[in-house]
Design an enzyme around this catalytic site. Structure first.
Site, PDB file in Angstrom:
ATOM      1  CG  HIS A   1      -1.462   1.254   1.449  1.00 51.15           C
ATOM      2  ND1 HIS A   1      -2.691   1.905   0.966  1.00 51.15           N
ATOM      3  CD2 HIS A   1      -1.191   2.263   2.290  1.00 51.15           C
ATOM      4  CE1 HIS A   1      -2.903   2.836   1.269  1.00 51.15           C
ATOM      5  NE2 HIS A   1      -2.171   3.388   2.163  1.00 51.15           N
TER       6      HIS A   1
ATOM      7  CB  CYS B   1      -3.371   2.756  -2.666  1.00 46.92           C
ATOM      8  SG  CYS B   1      -2.518   1.157  -2.304  1.00 46.92           S
TER       9      CYS B   1
END
Length: 543
Positions: free
Chosen positions: A34, A104
């Site tokens: 992430h 993301c």
């Protein structure tokens, strides 16, 4: 002043991926990555909750596993914030989040490119493909999705960028301000028109009296002739010659504006307004209340008597709602009133009628259900929408993005306009196809593109034109499907011209669609010289 741009890298599996990936999918994966961008003392990231920001390092994931400096940016904060707002309301809304295809890391890659022209590490971008291509990719998806929810700011630090309701409110305020400004200007024009009309009558009386050898009364003598005490701009009354000069100057300004834009395709000579109105009166005679009868008379003054939209009272939209939605009335009533509205759309003050419909959306709600109406009703709706592009103000109205709920569905003016265009173009009725092609042409040519390529590159998707990316893509798909029906040269020209514009508005998605779906625009070469010129412009975008 420059700002440092950093990439925060987190392993949302907290080391678990490294431990079990070999056993589960047969290859070593060091982490489930992430990432977020840190700039201007804030951490920005994208997830299933949309675009969000927080103080750096204050998500539930804690301290990042690694921090990489991507470079320096000279983009001002205001420009960055506008860019971020654009992304968060177009390509990076919460509903667009996809764990493997739009996540993301795609977001941070786009931000990194915008701020400093740098990419994030390739191994991070390649991770979804590695997982997807594995035999247990589908099994891992729910687990990874659950882990992704950990990438949330601590509650007190959270700040969405931006909230949908904030933009809705802002857009409504812009439209309200635009309406009030236009209303004031129209009031000024109406006053001046009345004054000029009155002065022409006085002049006619003066000439008649002088011709007959009489004496002109003092109130008709030119040196004493002044406008009514109703002031223009709230000031003292103006001499009639000055009013006429101002009126002529404004007319010339409006003409210049029209000349400077791409000419829309409208249908000016299709409707005999008097015949349509007489037919309407015959259909509704004896079926209206006194107030509705009065609205019929007002409509006659507006459409036949040469009066401005000020002739229509506040109850006109209730009257219109009755005619369009009362199923007890003959269907021809709806056709006649829509045809009259299509003729009214060519008037430069139709916008005042439209703005009165901002609350109830009578006209656009009816158009939204186009596919449920009879063919003649559909033709009348399409004629109205196409003719609305005659004037700048009414064409802007067609593209408003403020949403409302109708029959459980979210819609807006631009959504209704797009729906009408696509439905008509893809029908098998030549009249509807003709009007659908006109609407799409007008939509595509509505907005001039920014000429500076560097500026265009820095703007978020959806900001290059009032025809947003998703609308351009939807209309492109309709155009490509329509091309397979072997349209006439005129229709092909309109549609190819729109396609040229859409390749400019959506520089990646539209060319990809053309290549994937077809047909190749070059297959129409030789149809006409003007078409060949457009095909060449599209072809350049396909390379």
């Amino acid at each position: 002043m420059s700002q440092t741009v950093e990439l925060y890298i987190y392993d949302i599996s907290q080391g678990m991926a490294r431990t079990i990936s070999q056993m589960l999918i047969g290859k070593q994966i060091d982490g489930i990555w992430h990432t977020s961008i840190v700039v201007f003392d804030r951490e920005y990231f994208f997830g299933s909750g949309g675009v969000e920001s927080c103080n750096p390092g204050t998500t539930l994931l804690g301290t990042p596993l690694e921090v990489q400096k991507l470079g320096e940016t000279h983009v001002p904060y205001g420009v960055f914030y506008e860019y971020l707002n654009g992304l968060s309301t177009t390509s990076y809304i919460s509903s667009s989040y996809d764990l493997f295809k739009h996540n993301c890391n795609n977001f941070t890659e786009e931000i990194a490119q915008f701020l400093c022209g740098t990419s994030i590490p390739k191994y991070i971008l390649d991770l979804p493909n590695e997982v997807l291509q594995s035999s247990l990719g589908a099994t891992l998806s729910p687990l990874i999705a659950q882990l992704e929810k950990s990438a949330r700011p601590i509650a007190e630090e959270q700040r969405s960028v931006p909230r949908d309701e904030d933009f809705e409110q802002l857009n409504s305020q812009i439209e309200e301000a635009r309406y009030n400004s236009f209303l004031l200007e129209e009031r000024r024009k109406t006053i001046k028109e009345k004054l000029a009309k009155k002065e022409r009558k006085r002049e006619k009386k003066r000439k008649k009296i002088l011709k007959e050898g009489g004496t002109v009364p003092s109130d008709l003598q030119e040196e004493n002739t002044m406008t009514d005490t109703e002031a223009v701009n709230g000031a003292e009354s103006l001499p009639s010659d000055q009013v006429l000069a101002m009126e002529e100057e404004e007319r010339k300004e409006d003409e210049e504006k029209k000349k400077s834009r791409e000419p829309p395709i409208v249908f000016k000579d299709l409707i005999d307004v008097k015949a349509e109105f007489d037919a309407l009166v015959g259909l509704i005679d004896g079926k209206l209340s006194p107030d509705e009868q009065r609205s019929t008379e007002e409509l006659q003054q507006y459409m036949i008597g040469g009066e401005g939209s000020w002739a229509l009272s506040d109850g006109f939209l209730d009257y219109l709602n009755r005619l369009l939605n009362d199923k007890e009335l003959p269907v021809d009533v709806r056709i006649k009133i829509l045809n009259i509205l299509a003729a009214a759309a060519l008037k430069d003050d139709i916008i005042l009628v439209l703005h009165g419909d901002r609350k109830d959306h009578v006209i656009m709600n009816y158009a939204f259900e186009l596919d449920r109406h009879t063919q003649p009703e559909q033709e009348a709706v399409a004629l109205f929408i196409a003719n609305m592009f005659e004037n700048l103000s009414s064409s802007e109205w067609l593209m408003y993005i403020s949403e409302w709920t109708f029959n459980g569905q979210q819609t807006s003016n631009i959504r209704v306009t797009t729906k009408v265009a696509v439905h008509c173009l893809l029908s098998d009725v030549p009249v509807l196809q003709d009007r659908g092609a006109a609407i799409i042409h007008n939509l595509a040519c509505k907005e001039k593109m920014f000429k500076n390529f560097r500026i265009r590159q820095r703007l978020p998707k959806g900001s290059l034109s009032k025809v947003f990316d998703d609308v351009a893509v939807e209309l492109t798909m309709a155009l490509l499907q329509y091309f397979n029906s072997k349209p006439s040269e005129e229709q092909l020209y309109r549609c190819m011209k729109a396609l040229v514009k859409f390749t400019q508005i959506s520089g990646q998605e539209v060319p990809q669609l053309i290549q994937m779906i077809g047909p190749d625009p070059r297959s129409f070469k030789g149809t006409s010289d003007r078409l060949d010129e457009l095909i060449q412009q599209v072809s350049v975008k396909l390379h």
